[in-house]
Design an enzyme around this catalytic site. Structure first.
Site, PDB file in Angstrom:
ATOM      1  N   ASP A  49      37.449  43.003  38.430  1.00 19.53           N
ATOM      2  CA  ASP A  49      36.990  43.861  39.555  1.00 19.53           C
ATOM      3  C   ASP A  49      36.333  45.045  39.320  1.00 19.53           C
ATOM      4  O   ASP A  49      36.880  45.894  38.532  1.00 19.53           O
ATOM      5  CB  ASP A  49      38.528  44.016  40.518  1.00 19.53           C
ATOM      6  CG  ASP A  49      38.085  44.314  41.832  1.00 19.53           C
ATOM      7  OD1 ASP A  49      37.368  43.780  42.618  1.00 19.53           O
ATOM      8  OD2 ASP A  49      38.369  45.629  42.258  1.00 19.53           O
TER       9      ASP A  49
ATOM     10  N   GLU B 209      32.615  41.617  37.732  1.00 22.28           N
ATOM     11  CA  GLU B 209      31.916  42.094  38.878  1.00 22.28           C
ATOM     12  C   GLU B 209      31.371  43.511  38.855  1.00 22.28           C
ATOM     13  O   GLU B 209      31.918  44.308  39.017  1.00 22.28           O
ATOM     14  CB  GLU B 209      32.990  42.320  40.224  1.00 22.28           C
ATOM     15  CG  GLU B 209      32.616  42.302  41.393  1.00 22.28           C
ATOM     16  CD  GLU B 209      32.998  43.347  42.236  1.00 22.28           C
ATOM     17  OE1 GLU B 209      33.029  43.335  43.483  1.00 22.28           O
ATOM     18  OE2 GLU B 209      34.052  43.980  41.959  1.00 22.28           O
TER      19      GLU B 209
HETATM   20  C1  GLC Z   1      35.758  44.369  44.781  1.00 29.42           C
HETATM   21  C2  GLC Z   1      36.457  43.066  45.261  1.00 29.42           C
HETATM   22  C3  GLC Z   1      36.572  43.719  46.910  1.00 29.42           C
HETATM   23  C4  GLC Z   1      37.709  44.811  46.874  1.00 29.42           C
HETATM   24  C5  GLC Z   1      36.900  45.923  46.002  1.00 29.42           C
HETATM   25  C6  GLC Z   1      37.980  47.002  45.594  1.00 29.42           C
HETATM   26  O1  GLC Z   1      34.740  44.640  45.412  1.00 29.42           O
HETATM   27  O2  GLC Z   1      35.860  41.926  45.215  1.00 29.42           O
HETATM   28  O3  GLC Z   1      37.292  42.603  47.784  1.00 29.42           O
HETATM   29  O4  GLC Z   1      37.608  45.419  48.126  1.00 29.42           O
HETATM   30  O5  GLC Z   1      36.580  45.496  44.626  1.00 29.42           O
HETATM   31  O6  GLC Z   1      38.966  46.437  44.890  1.00 29.42           O
END
Ligand code: GLC
Length: 544
Positions: free
Chosen positions: A224, A283
């Site tokens: 994340d 991500e």
């Molecule tokens: C990422 C996740 C999202 C979350 C954010 C903070 O973007 O996919 O759902 O709110 O991180 O952790």
């Protein structure tokens, strides 16, 4: 669904249980990975919230669908200020979702079915209820327990102004003041304080957390905010008022800093120390495909979501450009591209593409295009059912933290998180026996797994057929290039090993010479006299 039958190629996929564990090297390069948003997939205990036993019971559906792996969103102990992306204890399963034994059972069952399991790891921030942050709050200004986070004095005569001008992704300042006057940094909600990755204990603790889950048997991690852990030295002002966006062309002092790569390199070494090709998927939101590709250099992570493709409009020239740029960038570092159309943070693509019948046609065609491209593919739960975004949720059921903070970029994320329908009737359409934490539209009865199964015109059967063909033609996900063929404006025609793919993005049919034997089409289509009328907003796969 009342469409005519779409021609479908026949032939059985190998039974999931027959799939040899590691027969395919580099399984992740072409894998189809199904994203389970745990709280909305299947509810095993009837409390209205999805859980790990619910997921486990539905794993045969995913194996039969043709997924290679499943990614589970966070199920760790959490006050749920951001759907579990605010973790209070990284080694404990939140009772809302089950127990550690349930996680263990889930991983074992998945492996028996030939499915790998990827779990989410949230290293940029903890929950404000994490033991470290509680200790930080109890400490004094400048105290050692504050050093694992970013605590700073404020600006202004009495320190009443935030230390810099950074804004939270969810809206409002990225700083919150504590009673003794210090401020702490949170790029997301105030309940998600950012960790300071310069602190050695932070790095050591996350190594231990990764090992904990690898030892339990997971096959990898979705990381994340993989682009956010390192902040520019001195936490400099941005100097302009533009609201923070997760993706954009601007270079920001808290995203995509070069220092994050050393962390990912160290995690790659850790992953490589385990047998069975355990992977890391980033991500990461970076301004360009070239910056994205840095995350998947040979000694870094295996995959990074291709958000440039996700954000592309339904436009043939734009899609072709994004596909070419994405492939060129990842090929330059020897990595596969990782295609994705939807996830739990964005409006579902049926709706992004215009909604209604047209949005669904485009979404079906886009999925077939994506599945014809070289690289790995992520499928977000419910997209195989053609689910649209739920746009009319009442305010009092919404839970997305950004909804409650003015001007948050992601203020409407609940609409893509509505629990998915399994059956045409019954409590919450088979999601669970105790209703569902977000209300499902009545129209979803007809979109349920039960209603679509066996209907060859359904979106579910289209995905099943496409995934079966992808397995039968292993060259499809492999390789690193597509061969574009001449095509009229608004049409994409590409060749892949054993397959030609034509996409008509226009709102009218287009006549073309038949390139091969029709094996799958997103809309009914019949070649005549050596020609094919490509229906509006459609995709056809041809065996060549
Ligand atoms: C990422 C996740 C999202 C979350 C954010 C903070 O973007 O996919 O759902 O709110 O991180 O952790």
């Amino acid at each position: 669904m009342t469409q005519e039958l779409a021609p479908v190629v026949h032939g059985e996929a190998p039974a999931a249980a027959d799939r040899p564990e590691d027969a395919q090297t580099d399984w992740w390069r072409s894998a189809v990975i199904y994203q389970v948003y745990v709280r909305s997939f299947a509810d095993g205990d009837g409390d209205g919230v999805g859980d790990l036993p619910g997921v486990r019971a539905r794993l045969p559906y995913l194996a039969e669908l043709g997924a290679d792996a499943v990614w589970l969103t966070p199920f760790y102990a959490s006050p749920q200020a951001d759907g579990g992306y605010d973790v209070a204890d990284y080694r404990t399963v939140d009772p809302l979702f089950g127990s550690l034994a349930d996680a263990d059972d889930l991983v074992r069952t998945a492996h028996e079915l030939g499915l790998r399991v990827i779990v989410d790891i949230v290293p940029n921030h903890t929950s404000d209820r994490h033991a470290w942050f509680r200790a930080a709050l109890a400490d004094r200004h400048g105290g050692p327990d504050r050093e694992r986070y970013h605590f700073r004095p404020g600006k202004g005569v009495n320190g009443e102004l935030p230390p810099n001008d950074w804004e939270s992704v969810f809206g409002g300042p990225a700083w919150t003041r504590v009673p003794d006057g210090d401020w702490y940094l949170h790029l997301f909600a105030p309940e998600q304080p950012d960790l300071d990755w310069d602190h050695p204990e932070v790095r050591e603790e996350f190594d231990r957390i990764l090992r904990f889950w690898l030892d339990l048997g997971v096959d990898g991690f979705r990381i994340d905010v993989a682009h956010g852990m390192v902040k520019a030295p001195g936490l400099p002002d941005i100097g302009h008022q533009e609201q923070v966006t997760m993706i954009g062309s601007q270079v920001l002092p808290f995203f995509d800093q070069d220092g994050v790569h050393e962390i990912h390199r160290s995690w790659r070494r850790l992953l490589d120390g385990y047998p069975g090709q355990r992977i890391g998927v980033a991500e990461a939101w970076a301004p360009t495909p070239e910056r994205m590709a840095l995350y998947v250099r040979p000694d870094e992570l295996h995959q990074a979501f291709n958000f440039h493709f996700l954000r592309c409009d339904w436009d043939a020239a734009a899609m072709r450009a994004v596909i070419d740029e994405s492939l060129a960038a990842t090929v330059s570092v020897g990595a596969p591209t990782t295609w994705v159309l939807s996830n739990h943070d964005v409006v579902r693509h049926v709706t992004r593409y215009g909604g209604g019948a047209t949005g669904l046609r485009r979404a079906r065609a886009a999925a077939m295009l994506m599945l014809a491209l070289p690289g790995s593919v992520y499928v977000y739960q419910g997209e195989e059912l053609g689910l649209p975004e739920v746009t009319d949720l009442p305010d009092d059921v919404r839970q997305d933290p950004s909804f409650f903070r003015a001007n948050g970029q992601d203020g409407l994320r609940d609409g893509c998180r509505v629990p998915i329908p399994w059956t045409a009737g019954g409590s919450s359409y088979g999601f669970g026996s105790g209703g569902s934490w977000l209300p499902q539209p009545a129209s979803w009865a007809g979109l349920s797994v039960e209603a679509q199964t066996g209907d060859p015109a359904s979106t579910l059967e289209l995905y099943r057929a496409a995934l079966r063909l992808r397995r039968e033609l292993p060259g499809l996900g492999a390789g690193e290039s597509v061969h574009w063929q001449d095509a009229p404006e608004g049409v994409l025609a590409l060749a892949r090993p054993g397959l030609a793919c034509t996409v008509n993005t226009r709102s009218t049919p287009v006549e073309l010479p038949v390139p091969g034997r029709l094996v799958l089409s997103s809309e009914p289509a019949t070649p005549t006299g050596g020609n094919i009328r490509l229906p509006a907003h459609s995709c056809i796969w041809w065996a060549i």
